[in-house]
Design an enzyme around this catalytic site. Sequence first.
Site, PDB file in Angstrom:
ATOM      1  N   HIS A 245      -8.209  -4.908  -1.497  1.00  4.48           N
ATOM      2  CA  HIS A 245      -6.957  -4.364  -0.977  1.00  4.48           C
ATOM      3  C   HIS A 245      -6.211  -5.370  -0.099  1.00  4.48           C
ATOM      4  O   HIS A 245      -4.985  -5.377  -0.063  1.00  4.48           O
ATOM      5  CB  HIS A 245      -7.251  -3.091  -0.183  1.00  4.48           C
ATOM      6  CG  HIS A 245      -6.043  -2.268   0.103  1.00  4.48           C
ATOM      7  ND1 HIS A 245      -5.265  -1.699  -0.886  1.00  4.48           N
ATOM      8  CD2 HIS A 245      -5.466  -1.903   1.280  1.00  4.48           C
ATOM      9  CE1 HIS A 245      -4.281  -1.006  -0.338  1.00  4.48           C
ATOM     10  NE2 HIS A 245      -4.377  -1.125   0.975  1.00  4.48           N
TER      11      HIS A 245
ATOM     12  N   ASP B  36      -9.447  -3.769  -5.873  1.00  4.76           N
ATOM     13  CA  ASP B  36      -8.944  -2.879  -4.829  1.00  4.76           C
ATOM     14  C   ASP B  36      -9.504  -1.474  -5.043  1.00  4.76           C
ATOM     15  O   ASP B  36      -9.359  -0.899  -6.123  1.00  4.76           O
ATOM     16  CB  ASP B  36      -7.414  -2.847  -4.875  1.00  4.76           C
ATOM     17  CG  ASP B  36      -6.796  -2.190  -3.651  1.00  4.76           C
ATOM     18  OD1 ASP B  36      -7.490  -1.433  -2.952  1.00  4.76           O
ATOM     19  OD2 ASP B  36      -5.600  -2.435  -3.403  1.00  4.76           O
TER      20      ASP B  36
ATOM     21  N   SER C 284       0.851  -1.192   0.000  1.00  5.94           N
ATOM     22  CA  SER C 284       0.000   0.000   0.000  1.00  5.94           C
ATOM     23  C   SER C 284       0.888   1.244   0.000  1.00  5.94           C
ATOM     24  O   SER C 284       1.692   1.411  -0.912  1.00  5.94           O
ATOM     25  CB  SER C 284      -0.961  -0.047   1.188  1.00  5.94           C
ATOM     26  OG  SER C 284      -1.998   0.878   1.027  1.00  5.94           O
TER      27      SER C 284
END
Length: 691
Positions: free
Chosen positions: A664, A630, A544
């Site tokens: 995600h 995501d 991330s």
Amino acid sequence: MSSQTPPTAKKVPSDRVHHGDTVVDDYAWLTVKDDPETIAYLEAENAYTQQATAHLKPLQETIFQEIKGRTLETDLSVPTRKNGWWYYSRTEEGKQYGIQCRVAADGETPPELKADESLPGEQVLLDGNELAGESDFFSVGTSAVSPDGTLLAYSVNFTGDERFTLKVKDLTTGETLPDEIPGIFYGGAWAADGTTFFYTTVDEAWRPNRVHRHTIGTASEDDVVVHEEDDERFWVGIGLSRSERYLVLSAGSKITSEVRILEADDPTGEFRVVRPREIGVEYGVDHAGDHFLILHNRNAENFELATAPLDAPGDWTPLIEHREDTRLLDVDAFAGHTVVHFRREGLTGIRILPENRGDAEGAEPYEISFPEPIYDATPSGNPEFTTGRLRLGYTSMVTPPSVYDYDLRTRELILLKQKVVLGDYDPADYEQFREWATAADGTRVPISIVRRKNTEQPAPTVLYGYGSYEISIDPSFSVARLSLLDRGFVFAVAHIRGGGEMGRRWYEDGKFQKKKNTFTDFVAVAEHLKAEGWSSTVIARGGSAGGLLMGAVANLAPETFAGVVAEVPFVDALNTILDPSLPLTVIEWDEWGDPLHDADVYAYMKSYSPYENVDRRVYPPILAITSLNDTRVFYHEPAKWIAKLRDTASGGPFLLKTEMGAGHGGRSGRYDSWREEALTLSWILDTAKVV
């Protein structure tokens, strides 16, 4: 295309001009998710990655079996007491998802549960395996029992896009009620009547901006919007105080908070503002009997704790004043005491404030002590307002996650459960260290290190980093990590600026126009590990915003790293933060700056954004992992990045793996996630030439 040849992304020049600067984006076409050509390209990348890692299949299977073999597959959590019930979850061998259960409570001591046996009177609330069915992905967004214990509001998702469908289960009959509300966000809260439920929904940019009130048994079309947030920088959420006296409606940006409260027994009433928002001031509210507790940073960088009257919640009187060396993280109010979670010298801690502080012997505030040099301790699972015990979680890099009850009367820590690690795991076979690297500007950067004892050094090393949003990567245990340590690896965490390990200033010094400190700190840590004899080679890993870190350090010092693992990586940062129509972008301006309206921010971000700065040097091997659904870091960011690396740089290989049915967090089932981790670890071992 030969099976040995990586996919070649076509180049379709797309011009954009900002602040007089023209930039050509050759791979912007990959942002069109529903274009068959995009899907075909991602599938071709998956096929190439599968072929390129085919030789790792035996090793991947071995590591998967190691993870599985160390995990007690049929297990259960420590029960948590709430309103006359003990709540817990269990996992069963061969099943992907957990099962939520409860039994009637008697006293404060949790019942002794056996993993392979059900307690008399056990009630299954949710079975994730039944709910998931044959779906490739499944997650639960909220699970909230009504105050009277008769209804369960829960939400489910089957795609990974973090948009859930709310359902209500009658716990007395086991039936699912007709109430069904699609498209909601995480969380929710019951009013005291047990028939009113509050939930949030999102706008077109997928920002949670509305709080709704739903009455059980009525059509969702009749639900009332009780709050709508127009400022695009703010998210909203709704919760219930531990005392169950107040509904708490929070609106927050990255740097500013505003809280509204409403008596839980008056669900159709008007929420009142605790204190109007003031840019740069963050605060939270908890109800503590005859007063509120306010944790805030108004003229207090590391936060201070204040009290406020119930009829004047905006009048704050300091209780714990600001300290330069201590970051106050959270406060939990109970009927007879207050618990403060804090951070000092890079470690977490817990402080107890008895109700009658200083008025009687033994009533002075005090801190709970812990034995290891590096660890993480966090209050956890304390829903009951009136209690003589504090539930907390504890772990370190060698101590598996542990659950304790702290007896407030005897001040004794009672170990309730420690995660079982099967096989021959013995914490005494491993050792952990705290090191300090010196950054380019002289700042000392902490490092957490773990290795198996007698590991020959210098050793191949995985260096993990994040460094954004004031998120701290605290020392923690990992079953999967043992597969590296037992093969002679060192594992280290770089506690770099931009995170929160050393307080709020540590965060401030790694954001906006100081963001590059995050990257140079990480490189300094890698160089320190080599110089001090810890590491022979360093493989970097992050996800991330930590994936942004991976892309930035690959550009900054590619020769420093033997490999890079970038998971759901935020590597096309400039293009994303320039587009206010994308989810999260406007909110993120408080973290990165606003390059759309500020030429200086634009120039600064352009100078470090990974996609913008790929050059013709030799890069290390890179494994990028992403998910098609995501909603936080879009799949096209790593797809574009890998395409540009292949076209521009030398070295590699550069691999892209896209989960075509996840979000995600990657794949949802535990066995699926273990296999994915086994692939990553086998790639790391192969890249470091340790097989």
